[in-house]
Design an enzyme around this catalytic site. Sequence first.
Site, PDB file in Angstrom:
ATOM      1  N   GLU A  98       7.453 -46.806 118.626  1.00  0.00           N
ATOM      2  CA  GLU A  98       7.289 -48.146 118.055  1.00  0.00           C
ATOM      3  C   GLU A  98       6.762 -47.981 116.639  1.00  0.00           C
ATOM      4  OE1 GLU A  98       4.897 -50.780 120.455  1.00  0.00           O
ATOM      5  OE2 GLU A  98       5.819 -50.076 122.330  1.00  0.00           O
ATOM      6  N   GLU A 152       2.146 -47.552 127.603  1.00  0.00           N
ATOM      7  CA  GLU A 152       0.754 -47.997 127.472  1.00  0.00           C
ATOM      8  C   GLU A 152       0.063 -48.134 128.831  1.00  0.00           C
ATOM      9  OE1 GLU A 152       0.788 -50.344 123.249  1.00  0.00           O
ATOM     10  OE2 GLU A 152       1.548 -51.446 124.980  1.00  0.00           O
TER      11      GLU A 152
END
Length: 1019
Positions: free
Chosen positions: A515, A440
Amino acid sequence: MHPSTTALHADPWWFTHPDGSRGSLPPRAHLDSDRPELSLAGEWDFRWFPSAADAVADCPDPTAPEAGWPHTLPVPGHWVLEHLDGDRRFGTPWYTNVVYPFPVDPPHVPDANPTADHRTTFDLGELTDDRAGPGLRAVLLRFEGVESAFRVWVNGRWAGQAMGSRLTHEFDITGLVHAGENTVVVRVHQFSAGSYLEDQDQWWLPGIFRDVRVIGEPHGGVDDVHLTADRDPATGGGVLTCRITAPAAAFPVRVDLPALGFSAVVDGPETVELRVGTVRAWTAEDPHLYDVHLHARGQTVTHRAGFRRVAISAEGVLRIDGAPVRFRGVNRHEFHPHRGRAVDAGSTRDEYRRMQEHHINAVRTSHYPPAHHALDLADEMGLWVMLEGDLETHGFVHQGWAGNPSDDPAWRDVYLDRTARMWHRDKNHASVVVLSLGNESGTGANLAAAAEWLRRHDDRPVHYEGDHDAAYTDVHSRMYPTPRETRSIAAGEPVPSTDAAGAARIARMPFVLCEYAHAMGTGPGGLAEYEEIFRAHPRSCGGFVWEWKDHGIASAAPDGTLFTAYGGDFGEPVHDGTFVLDGLCTADGTPKPGLPEYASVVDPLRLDVTPGTAVVGNGHDHTVLTGLRLRWAVRTSAGDPVRTGGADLDDLRPRAEHRVPLPGTPGPGQHLLVTVAARGPSGAPRTRDAHLDGPPEDLRGPAGPPSSPPPGIGGPVLSVVRAPTDNDAGFYEPTRELWRDPPAAGGPGETDWHRWTGTDPHDATDRPGVVVPTSRRWSDHGLHLLTPRTTAPAPGAPPGAVRTVWAAPGADARQARFVLTHRWSRTGTPDTRRLDLAWELPALPVPLARIGCVLTVPVDAAGEVCFDGEGPHPSYPDACAAARPGRHRLPAAALAPPGAHPQASGNRSRAHRIEVPLTDGTRLRLRTLHVELDGTAAPRGLQWTLSPYSDAELAAAAHPHELPDTAGRDWHLHLDAGHHGLGSRSCGVDVAPAARLRARTAGLSLLLDRLGPDGTVLP
C-alpha cells in the site's frame, strides 16, 4: 455421504465459537465443467430480527411451516442496503476502518447482533433430466460469500454451518433432497467469532452477497483438479503438472490441449507431469491462455491455462517467465454503490478495462479473495494478482495486540482453514503470482503456520506486510514508507526496525509496497518520486496504490437530493468517517484526477525530457517496443511552432532506453513538446508526449496611470489557505509506528528515525504514527481568520497602490503579518486593465497553502472556460504528470468539483491566458505578464482555481448538498503565485520538501479585459 457433525450443529450460539463451522466440505478449485449446476439467485423469502436472541425466541426453528415470511429480498445482496432511503427496516450499513463495531472480547459478540432468515426453493428436475436424480453421485449446495456466519437447512434438515465471509463453502445435501421441489433456509448472523478476523476497512454489510448454486456431481466425475502450468524461460518448453482428485470410476482421464495438438491419459490420482512442447508464455502484457480439457468418464472439465514460471533470484529479484516484474498496481475492494459487495462479472470487467487504460497491470485483492469471476477475468485480460486471504484483526492494535487471534492456539485451525480455502479455490489461476496471508493482523504463530501451509502446497512467493522481521514470508512488504526509507530498503541498506539477521533476510528479498499513495480526496501527490525508486532498483517490484475506488454508498437526503454516503451518515455510534472515500475512482467508477496522474507517472512508454536530451524508455517487463518514432516541436505560449524535428528509433527491449539529442532550453515564453509513437503489447499503437518549458517571459513593461477594477470584478483579497484536503487534514503516518525507540541523536545503538525516514519532527506527537495535521497548524496560526487593515502605501509606491496588512486575531500584527499590495492601472490598449500584486509574508514554521489572491467574478455556470497553460487535468507541485501545455476548454462547473467530501481541488498551473464566461454573455480574459516567488520566476507560473464556493464554505460542508446555493452569486477566482503540494498524508507521507510552499515574497502582474461574442475587446 452426509458429513458427520457434533453437538454444535444444534447450538443456536454456535457462531460464537472460533471453530463453530460444521459440515462444510474440504475446499477445492472452482471448476468449469459440463456437470449440471443451478443458480439460486433471485428473490428469496426473508425475515429480519434485531438480534440473534430475538431470532431464537421468535423463531427457534427457521424451517417450521407455520413461521411467517413477511418480506422478500434479492440474493445476492445485503439486507442493510434494502429500504435504505425509506424506513430502514432492516438496519443500516456500518463503516469502520480499524476499531471493531463491538467490544473486543473474542470470540463473543454483542447481544445486538442482527440476524435474518432467507428461504428459496428449487426443483431437482431443473438440475437433471431424471427427476429422481439417480444419474448423480452427489448433490452439493455451494455458497460463495455470506457475511458473517450462516446455518443451512434443506427440506427442514440441518445441512451445515460456516464462517468465513469471503470464502466458498460447499455442503453435501445428497441425503436431504428429493424429486420435485426442495426448500433451502439460511439463517445469517451479522456478527460472529469470525468477525474478529474480518476487520477489513470496509462497510460491515451482512447478507448472502455472492451466488448460491446447487451442483450435481455425476458418476465418473472429478472432485478437484490442481493444474500447474510451468514454462522454462530459456527453452520455452511447457510442463503441465496435473493432480486429479476423483473416485476410481472417473479414471482414466484424458487431458487435451487442442492448440498444441497434445493429448495424454492420466490413470489415477497421483501427480503427473505432462511435457506439452513449446508454449507461448502467459504474462500480464500478453495473457495467452491454452484451453485444457480433462475428459473423465462422466464429466469434462475445461480450464484455461497460462504457462509461466514465478521465481525469486539469488539477488532477491522477483522474476516471471525469466524477467524482472514491476507491479503498477492498485488495491481493490469489491464494491458497488448500490449493491455493496454483490458485484457481477460485467462491472468487474469494466473496472479492469479502465485499469488497463490507465497502465495499471496488477491488483492486490484487498483484503480477501474476490468473487471467482475476478480471477477468470484477470487471466483473460492480463493482470498480475496478489491473492489475499480473508483475514484482518486490525482492531486489536488498540489493545497493544493483546489477545490477537494471530498468536492464539485456539484460532490456529481457523487460520489454516481460511488459508486453505483461499488457495484451493484459485490455485489454478495464471494471474495469481503472489499469495498473501491477509492484512494488518499483527504477527504470531498462526500466521507463520499459514505461511508454511502455503509453501507445502505451492511454490509462489508468500506475502504478509506484518512480518516486519522477514521471519516467515518471501517478499518484504511495507505500507506507506517515505521515499527516503523506500530508497534505502530498495538499495539493500540495513533496516533499523529489525535485528541484523532480519535486515540480512530483507536485503535478499523482493521489496514491494503493498500500500502506498493513499488516494483520498484531492491527491495523491508525490507519485513520481516513488516511480524513480522503482525504476532504479530491480529488487523493488513496485507497489499497489491504496486504493482503486471509493466505497461510498448511493443515498438520498430527506429532500430527495442524491449524495454519496460515508461513515457516520447512517448514525453509526463509532465510525471512521470519510476514510472509506480513498480511491482513484469514485464509487461509481468515474476516474478522479489521481487516476490520470498515476497513469502518467507509471506509463511504461517512458519519455523524459531535459535540456538537450529526450530519454525514451521501455518500462514493460516482457514486451519489445517497435515502430518507435520521435517528433519534437518548439512552440510559443499560443501553440505556434517555431522549430520542429524528429527521428526514427530502433526497437527497444524491456527496461532499456534510447537517448535522443534535442534542441537546448526553449526560449522565453516557449515550450518544447516531444511526442513518441510506438507499438507495444499486442502490437497496439500508442503515443506519449512530454514537454519542457523555457524561462517565462517578463511582459510587464511600465505600468500606466491608476484605474478602477473592471466592472463586476471584486477584490483582490489575500488568500494563503485552502479548504483542507483530506491530506492536509491527515494525522497518520504509519511509518512512525515501526520506530522501536524514540528519535535520538544517533548515539550507540540508537536510530535517528526522523533522519532515516525524512519525517518532520515539528509535527510529532506522543502517539505512535499520529502527527499534527497541516490544517491544524494552519488554524493554530489563525491563517483562516486573517483580518485586513488598509495602510498607507510603502514609500515610493506608484499612485493608486493599495496596501493591506493582514493578521490573525490576537496575533502581533508587527511580526506575524501578511502584506498584500495591489494596483489597478490602464494600459496602452483601451479598455484593458492591468493588475499588479505584491506579497510580503512572515516566517512561519508551517508552509502556506497558497500565496495568492481571490477575485469575485459573475461567472456563467453553464459556460465553458478556455485557457492556455497546463491542462486539462489539475496540477500541483507534486502531482503534475498528467497535465500538458496547450489550449484547453472545460465546462466551468467541471473545473473544481467539490467531491463527495468537499475540499479544495482543481488547481491548474502555468496559465498564460484564461477566458471566463460571464453572466452577461461576455468573457473575462486574463493574460499573465509575470509571476515570481522570492525574487525569481515562479516555477509553476500562474496557478489558478475557479469555484462557485469559497474556501470557508467548502471547509464547512460535510457533503456537496450541504454547500450553499450559488445561483445568482459571484464565483471565486484564485490567482496564485505559489501553491503547496498535496502529499498523501490522509494515511501516509507528507508533502515532499521540494513541493512545500515557504516563500517570503511574491509578485504577479496580469492584464484583464472583457471580450464580446466575436472576440473584440469591450469597454
